[in-house]
Design an enzyme around this catalytic site. Sequence first.
Site, PDB file in Angstrom:
ATOM      1  N   THR A  83     -44.231  44.248 -27.188  1.00 18.35           N
ATOM      2  CA  THR A  83     -45.441  43.467 -27.466  1.00 18.35           C
ATOM      3  C   THR A  83     -46.620  43.933 -26.621  1.00 18.35           C
ATOM      4  O   THR A  83     -47.777  43.884 -27.054  1.00 18.35           O
ATOM      5  CB  THR A  83     -45.153  41.968 -27.231  1.00 18.35           C
ATOM      6  OG1 THR A  83     -44.149  41.573 -28.154  1.00 18.35           O
ATOM      7  CG2 THR A  83     -46.379  41.104 -27.435  1.00 18.35           C
ATOM      8  N   THR A 159     -40.152  42.698 -23.997  1.00 19.50           N
ATOM      9  CA  THR A 159     -39.529  41.722 -23.095  1.00 19.50           C
ATOM     10  C   THR A 159     -38.072  41.395 -23.448  1.00 19.50           C
ATOM     11  O   THR A 159     -37.318  40.967 -22.582  1.00 19.50           O
ATOM     12  CB  THR A 159     -40.328  40.396 -23.090  1.00 19.50           C
ATOM     13  OG1 THR A 159     -40.378  39.894 -24.420  1.00 19.50           O
ATOM     14  CG2 THR A 159     -41.715  40.589 -22.550  1.00 19.50           C
ATOM     15  N   ASP A 160     -37.697  41.596 -24.729  1.00 21.02           N
ATOM     16  CA  ASP A 160     -36.354  41.151 -25.149  1.00 21.02           C
ATOM     17  C   ASP A 160     -35.246  41.739 -24.288  1.00 21.02           C
ATOM     18  O   ASP A 160     -34.324  41.032 -23.892  1.00 21.02           O
ATOM     19  CB  ASP A 160     -36.097  41.528 -26.618  1.00 21.02           C
ATOM     20  CG  ASP A 160     -36.868  40.647 -27.583  1.00 21.02           C
ATOM     21  OD1 ASP A 160     -37.701  39.852 -27.118  1.00 21.02           O
ATOM     22  OD2 ASP A 160     -36.642  40.763 -28.804  1.00 21.02           O
ATOM     23  N   LYS A 238     -34.250  36.836 -19.427  1.00 25.72           N
ATOM     24  CA  LYS A 238     -35.297  36.210 -20.246  1.00 25.72           C
ATOM     25  C   LYS A 238     -34.730  34.882 -20.749  1.00 25.72           C
ATOM     26  O   LYS A 238     -33.712  34.868 -21.439  1.00 25.72           O
ATOM     27  CB  LYS A 238     -35.667  37.121 -21.418  1.00 25.72           C
ATOM     28  CG  LYS A 238     -36.764  36.561 -22.312  1.00 25.72           C
ATOM     29  CD  LYS A 238     -37.152  37.521 -23.432  1.00 25.72           C
ATOM     30  CE  LYS A 238     -38.216  36.897 -24.315  1.00 25.72           C
ATOM     31  NZ  LYS A 238     -38.665  37.766 -25.401  1.00 25.72           N
TER      32      LYS A 238
HETATM   33  N1  ASP Z   1     -39.213  42.261 -29.634  1.00 25.75           N
HETATM   34  C1  ASP Z   1     -40.154  42.626 -28.621  1.00 25.75           C
HETATM   35  C2  ASP Z   1     -39.480  43.575 -27.658  1.00 25.75           C
HETATM   36  O1  ASP Z   1     -38.729  43.193 -26.831  1.00 25.75           O
HETATM   37  C3  ASP Z   1     -40.709  41.430 -27.977  1.00 25.75           C
HETATM   38  C4  ASP Z   1     -41.607  41.677 -26.791  1.00 25.75           C
HETATM   39  O2  ASP Z   1     -42.006  42.747 -26.447  1.00 25.75           O
HETATM   40  O3  ASP Z   1     -41.954  40.694 -26.146  1.00 25.75           O
HETATM   41  O4  ASP Z   1     -39.723  44.723 -27.735  1.00 25.75           O
END
Ligand code: ASP
Length: 429
Positions: A83, A159-160, A238
């Site tokens: 993201t 973040t995942d 997370k």
């Molecule tokens: N699905 C994304 C990822 O982890 C979500 C994010 O970046 O927050 O790449």
Amino acid sequence: MPHPGDKVKLLTKQETVEGILMPSPKKDIVMLKLATGYNVGFPSKEVKKIELVEKSKLLPVSLKQVKPRKNLPAIAILHTGGTIASKVDYQTGGVSASFKAEDLLKMFPEIEQIANIHTAHVANMMSEDLRFSHYQIIAAAIETEIANKVDGIIIGHGTDTLAQTSTALAFMLENLPIPVILVGAQRSTDRGSSDAGVNLICAAEFIAKTDFTGVAICMHGSSSDTFCNIYPPTKTRKFHTSRRDAFQAVNDDLIATVDYNTRHIHFHQAYTKKSHVSGVLQLKDNFEDKVAVVRVYPNMFPVLIDALTKEHYKGLVLEGTGIGHAPTNIAENFSNYEALQKFINNGGIVVLTSQCIFGRVNLDVYANGRRLKEIGVISGSDMLTETAYLKLAWLLGNYPKEKVEELLPLNLKGEIKERLAFTEEILKK
Ligand code: ASP
């Protein structure tokens, strides 16, 4: 005249709505993306006026070529996607990883007041798709930057699975002489509530102002833009799908907090300083593919464990219940016990972690745990399941089985804490 991507105020007879203007799928519809993330269409004939509130941050902004300044540290921003590297796709209304590392500098030029920044593109993908081969690419990019003599590295990451990458990197990089800080964002940069800028700036300040070395995570510590936390690489998870303060340290303290307003940095625990690292950087980047995670559940049958035995899997992390249990005690569940025994007899290693998340597995407390220990199940102690999985895959990728069994219960990269004040107290009662 506002363009797609600009923040606007749209006036109809009934209401005034603020949002990001999107290219419309049809001529007679005006589309807005609201702060909640939802797209709403308004019939053109009902729209009385569209006022520009703010130009799109993603439109080309002229980037002044800042000359390297002698008194500032050198930071490399490695871009992997997620993201933090995303914007709204005006065709689909979804968010996709679509811009380059230097775009981040255009959006947050303040970072260049903190350090001499150099950016490099490693990947542009969502982190749920990462495989061990991607960890190897990221680790190689880190090695290159260290050879280039940077003072610190920021990795822009989804973040995942950000905490899994930080765990993998902590195991892969021995004698890391500089800080490697993973930074993500829960909201994309074209949203007013994006956390990308604050997270990046806090990470840069942390690198520039401290003598910390090692892998860590920098993300929002509260739901407002007040401070960021620096989280330990192998003990972080997370916990929330959408909040900006989604991460928490588990069975460990934070490394530090960076106040976004004052830029003051406060350490919460002892840490490795650059001066503590004397050896040369060593990259151990192999992983064993044949390692799996199985979470136990009520009414479980041995089918998954049997399949892994059949496929000659070498490692299994069993996420058990409570202090270290699995459904193996009553006659109906003996087949699960036998399946585990068979997996181990076939040369596999089983590590047991807990669905409780907080606390420590102890296979000596209840008869169930003792029976598991008898057949060779190893306690995952206070490790997160994700950490135990990556540790097992990494150990099996780099060491012979006997060495793996010797190293598994030891603390290598902060993944096992000697003492958990809270849990130990409960056990004493
Ligand atoms: N699905 C994304 C990822 O982890 C979500 C994010 O970046 O927050 O790449």
